[in-house]
Design a protein around this motif. Structure first.
Motif, PDB file in Angstrom:
ATOM      1  N   GLU A   1      14.097  -8.382   4.732  1.00 15.96           N
ATOM      2  CA  GLU A   1      13.624  -7.883   6.022  1.00 15.96           C
ATOM      3  C   GLU A   1      14.619  -6.888   6.621  1.00 15.96           C
ATOM      4  O   GLU A   1      14.221  -5.912   7.261  1.00 15.96           O
ATOM      5  CB  GLU A   1      13.374  -9.042   6.986  1.00 15.96           C
ATOM      6  CG  GLU A   1      12.669  -8.598   8.240  1.00 15.96           C
ATOM      7  CD  GLU A   1      12.066  -9.730   9.049  1.00 15.96           C
ATOM      8  OE1 GLU A   1      11.785  -9.491  10.239  1.00 15.96           O
ATOM      9  OE2 GLU A   1      11.866 -10.828   8.500  1.00 15.96           O
TER      10      GLU A   1
ATOM     11  N   TYR B   1      13.848  -3.692   4.454  1.00 16.26           N
ATOM     12  CA  TYR B   1      12.491  -3.161   4.628  1.00 16.26           C
ATOM     13  C   TYR B   1      12.126  -2.901   6.094  1.00 16.26           C
ATOM     14  O   TYR B   1      11.192  -2.151   6.368  1.00 16.26           O
ATOM     15  CB  TYR B   1      11.466  -4.115   4.011  1.00 16.26           C
ATOM     16  CG  TYR B   1      11.401  -4.049   2.506  1.00 16.26           C
ATOM     17  CD1 TYR B   1      10.555  -3.153   1.869  1.00 16.26           C
ATOM     18  CD2 TYR B   1      12.180  -4.881   1.718  1.00 16.26           C
ATOM     19  CE1 TYR B   1      10.484  -3.092   0.483  1.00 16.26           C
ATOM     20  CE2 TYR B   1      12.122  -4.832   0.329  1.00 16.26           C
ATOM     21  CZ  TYR B   1      11.274  -3.935  -0.274  1.00 16.26           C
ATOM     22  OH  TYR B   1      11.209  -3.867  -1.647  1.00 16.26           O
TER      23      TYR B   1
ATOM     24  N   TRP C   1       5.358  -5.450   4.175  1.00 16.42           N
ATOM     25  CA  TRP C   1       5.610  -4.124   3.613  1.00 16.42           C
ATOM     26  C   TRP C   1       4.750  -3.903   2.373  1.00 16.42           C
ATOM     27  O   TRP C   1       4.135  -2.850   2.212  1.00 16.42           O
ATOM     28  CB  TRP C   1       7.099  -3.957   3.273  1.00 16.42           C
ATOM     29  CG  TRP C   1       7.446  -2.553   2.897  1.00 16.42           C
ATOM     30  CD1 TRP C   1       7.868  -1.561   3.732  1.00 16.42           C
ATOM     31  CD2 TRP C   1       7.366  -1.957   1.596  1.00 16.42           C
ATOM     32  NE1 TRP C   1       8.052  -0.393   3.032  1.00 16.42           N
ATOM     33  CE2 TRP C   1       7.756  -0.612   1.713  1.00 16.42           C
ATOM     34  CE3 TRP C   1       7.004  -2.428   0.340  1.00 16.42           C
ATOM     35  CZ2 TRP C   1       7.805   0.261   0.636  1.00 16.42           C
ATOM     36  CZ3 TRP C   1       7.040  -1.553  -0.747  1.00 16.42           C
ATOM     37  CH2 TRP C   1       7.442  -0.231  -0.588  1.00 16.42           C
TER      38      TRP C   1
ATOM     39  N   TYR D   1       8.881  -8.730   3.813  1.00 18.24           N
ATOM     40  CA  TYR D   1       8.566  -8.089   2.537  1.00 18.24           C
ATOM     41  C   TYR D   1       7.069  -8.120   2.241  1.00 18.24           C
ATOM     42  O   TYR D   1       6.491  -7.115   1.814  1.00 18.24           O
ATOM     43  CB  TYR D   1       9.360  -8.776   1.424  1.00 18.24           C
ATOM     44  CG  TYR D   1       9.111  -8.232   0.045  1.00 18.24           C
ATOM     45  CD1 TYR D   1       9.306  -6.888  -0.252  1.00 18.24           C
ATOM     46  CD2 TYR D   1       8.699  -9.069  -0.978  1.00 18.24           C
ATOM     47  CE1 TYR D   1       9.088  -6.394  -1.526  1.00 18.24           C
ATOM     48  CE2 TYR D   1       8.491  -8.584  -2.260  1.00 18.24           C
ATOM     49  CZ  TYR D   1       8.684  -7.246  -2.524  1.00 18.24           C
ATOM     50  OH  TYR D   1       8.467  -6.771  -3.787  1.00 18.24           O
TER      51      TYR D   1
ATOM     52  N   PRO E   1       8.059   5.135   2.934  1.00 15.76           N
ATOM     53  CA  PRO E   1       7.355   4.061   2.244  1.00 15.76           C
ATOM     54  C   PRO E   1       6.461   4.582   1.108  1.00 15.76           C
ATOM     55  O   PRO E   1       6.025   3.805   0.268  1.00 15.76           O
ATOM     56  CB  PRO E   1       6.529   3.397   3.344  1.00 15.76           C
ATOM     57  CG  PRO E   1       6.322   4.468   4.357  1.00 15.76           C
ATOM     58  CD  PRO E   1       7.585   5.295   4.309  1.00 15.76           C
TER      59      PRO E   1
ATOM     60  N   ARG F   1      13.159   3.386   4.834  1.00 17.16           N
ATOM     61  CA  ARG F   1      12.125   2.906   5.758  1.00 17.16           C
ATOM     62  C   ARG F   1      11.181   4.027   6.155  1.00 17.16           C
ATOM     63  O   ARG F   1      10.000   3.797   6.402  1.00 17.16           O
ATOM     64  CB  ARG F   1      12.761   2.306   7.012  1.00 17.16           C
ATOM     65  CG  ARG F   1      13.380   0.953   6.785  1.00 17.16           C
ATOM     66  CD  ARG F   1      13.949   0.432   8.069  1.00 17.16           C
ATOM     67  NE  ARG F   1      14.664  -0.818   7.870  1.00 17.16           N
ATOM     68  CZ  ARG F   1      15.337  -1.434   8.818  1.00 17.16           C
ATOM     69  NH1 ARG F   1      15.390  -0.902  10.034  1.00 17.16           N
ATOM     70  NH2 ARG F   1      15.955  -2.559   8.566  1.00 17.16           N
TER      71      ARG F   1
ATOM     72  N   HIS G   1       2.214  -0.856   2.014  1.00 14.73           N
ATOM     73  CA  HIS G   1       2.716   0.328   1.316  1.00 14.73           C
ATOM     74  C   HIS G   1       2.712   0.264  -0.209  1.00 14.73           C
ATOM     75  O   HIS G   1       2.734   1.310  -0.854  1.00 14.73           O
ATOM     76  CB  HIS G   1       4.147   0.638   1.761  1.00 14.73           C
ATOM     77  CG  HIS G   1       4.290   0.811   3.232  1.00 14.73           C
ATOM     78  ND1 HIS G   1       3.716   1.859   3.918  1.00 14.73           N
ATOM     79  CD2 HIS G   1       4.917   0.052   4.164  1.00 14.73           C
ATOM     80  CE1 HIS G   1       4.005   1.747   5.206  1.00 14.73           C
ATOM     81  NE2 HIS G   1       4.722   0.663   5.381  1.00 14.73           N
TER      82      HIS G   1
END
Length: 101
Positions: A68, A71, A78, A75, A28, A25, A82
């Motif tokens: 989740e 991440y 994210w 998702y 990223p 986490r 990233h």
């Protein structure tokens, strides 16, 4: 050498998992395709393994929920924040090294 008890081993494995998830986490910038090309697994693999373990334990969890957990956010969020487009070289390396199921 004193080996941990089964309960201690489970606690240590859980702590190592939490540390790995926290590390991912906080990084990223490390792309999933790079992880797949170098290590043969990525965040999605980790979330799938988590989902498999939940199902084996009779826990009703969805793929989105397991992602989740790994991440730390949905998702899709994210990915939009990233994930970069994979280069041709990254895609070629993935195809060469992709796990055979």
């Amino acid at each position: 050498m004193t080996l941990p008890t089964k309960d201690q081993q489970t606690e240590l494995e859980a702590a190592a998992f939490r540390r790995l998830v926290s590390h991912l986490r906080n990084r990223p910038d490390v792309q999933n395709i790079d992880m797949m090309n170098l290590a043969g697994f990525c965040r999605n693999c980790l979330s799938n393994w988590y989902l498999d373990a939940a199902k084996e334990s009779g826990i009703d969890l969805t793929k989105d929920e397991s992602r989740e957990i790994v991440y730390g956010m949905p998702y899709d969020a994210w990915k939009s924040l990233h994930q970069r487009e994979a280069s041709a070289e990254q895609r070629q390396a993935f195809e060469r090294n992709r796990p055979k199921e």
